[in-house]
Write a protein that holds these residues in place. Sequence first.
Motif, PDB file in Angstrom:
ATOM      1  N   ILE A   1       6.607  -9.833   6.787  1.00 33.59           N
ATOM      2  CA  ILE A   1       6.547  -8.739   5.824  1.00 33.59           C
ATOM      3  C   ILE A   1       7.483  -7.624   6.283  1.00 33.59           C
ATOM      4  O   ILE A   1       7.693  -7.423   7.488  1.00 33.59           O
ATOM      5  N   GLU A   2       8.063  -6.929   5.316  1.00 34.26           N
ATOM      6  CA  GLU A   2       8.934  -5.813   5.667  1.00 34.26           C
ATOM      7  C   GLU A   2       8.121  -4.711   6.351  1.00 34.26           C
ATOM      8  O   GLU A   2       6.963  -4.472   6.015  1.00 34.26           O
TER       9      GLU A   2
ATOM     10  N   CYS B   1       5.640  -1.951   3.929  1.00 30.74           N
ATOM     11  CA  CYS B   1       4.576  -2.895   4.296  1.00 30.74           C
ATOM     12  C   CYS B   1       3.361  -2.778   3.375  1.00 30.74           C
ATOM     13  O   CYS B   1       2.280  -3.255   3.701  1.00 30.74           O
ATOM     14  N   HIS B   2       3.559  -2.184   2.211  1.00 32.78           N
ATOM     15  CA  HIS B   2       2.483  -2.005   1.226  1.00 32.78           C
ATOM     16  C   HIS B   2       1.856  -3.354   0.862  1.00 32.78           C
ATOM     17  O   HIS B   2       2.553  -4.339   0.613  1.00 32.78           O
ATOM     18  N   VAL B   3       0.531  -3.403   0.874  1.00 30.58           N
ATOM     19  CA  VAL B   3      -0.223  -4.568   0.425  1.00 30.58           C
ATOM     20  C   VAL B   3      -1.349  -4.109  -0.488  1.00 30.58           C
ATOM     21  O   VAL B   3      -1.729  -2.940  -0.493  1.00 30.58           O
ATOM     22  N   ILE B   4      -1.879  -5.057  -1.238  1.00 27.91           N
ATOM     23  CA  ILE B   4      -3.045  -4.800  -2.076  1.00 27.91           C
ATOM     24  C   ILE B   4      -4.184  -5.645  -1.533  1.00 27.91           C
ATOM     25  O   ILE B   4      -4.046  -6.865  -1.389  1.00 27.91           O
ATOM     26  N   VAL B   5      -5.266  -4.998  -1.171  1.00 21.85           N
ATOM     27  CA  VAL B   5      -6.413  -5.691  -0.581  1.00 21.85           C
ATOM     28  C   VAL B   5      -7.354  -6.083  -1.717  1.00 21.85           C
ATOM     29  O   VAL B   5      -8.058  -5.243  -2.266  1.00 21.85           O
TER      30      VAL B   5
ATOM     31  N   SER C   1       9.289  -4.160  -2.911  1.00 25.17           N
ATOM     32  CA  SER C   1       9.039  -2.978  -2.092  1.00 25.17           C
ATOM     33  C   SER C   1      10.227  -2.043  -2.259  1.00 25.17           C
ATOM     34  O   SER C   1      11.281  -2.446  -2.755  1.00 25.17           O
ATOM     35  N   ILE C   2      10.046  -0.824  -1.842  1.00 22.84           N
ATOM     36  CA  ILE C   2      11.131   0.151  -1.892  1.00 22.84           C
ATOM     37  C   ILE C   2      11.729   0.201  -0.494  1.00 22.84           C
ATOM     38  O   ILE C   2      11.252   0.889   0.379  1.00 22.84           O
ATOM     39  N   ASN C   3      12.752  -0.609  -0.281  1.00 26.71           N
ATOM     40  CA  ASN C   3      13.406  -0.683   1.027  1.00 26.71           C
ATOM     41  C   ASN C   3      14.896  -0.483   0.822  1.00 26.71           C
ATOM     42  O   ASN C   3      15.612  -1.407   0.499  1.00 26.71           O
TER      43      ASN C   3
END
Length: 112
Positions: free
Chosen positions: A38-39, A51-55, A104-106
Amino acid sequence: MPVIKILPHPEYCPQGAELKVATGTNICEALLDNGIHIEHACDMSCACTTCHVIVREGFNSLNEPEEVEEDLLDRAWGLEPQSRLSCQAIVARDNLTVEIPKYSINHAKENH
């Protein structure tokens, strides 16, 4: 040991995965330690949203987010009520189901 179920993601984890992880580990470390790259552009210092995730399951078992994480999440693509920065979300005793957002915003990766 709690289990993190990773939902399929076309780039990072096409088949999905189930990871047994130690309590006290953050989700980002757990993913990276298990070959899910993951980034994490800020090296897990809570300075970006890559590294945003949705739980999807187990959200309430995680540590409470601090204000700086909540402020950063406001900029994350695909923000949902169960969104967390995986570098800040500490695994407790409950199993989790996690979705890695499609984007993602990278800026580094996007060559901006």
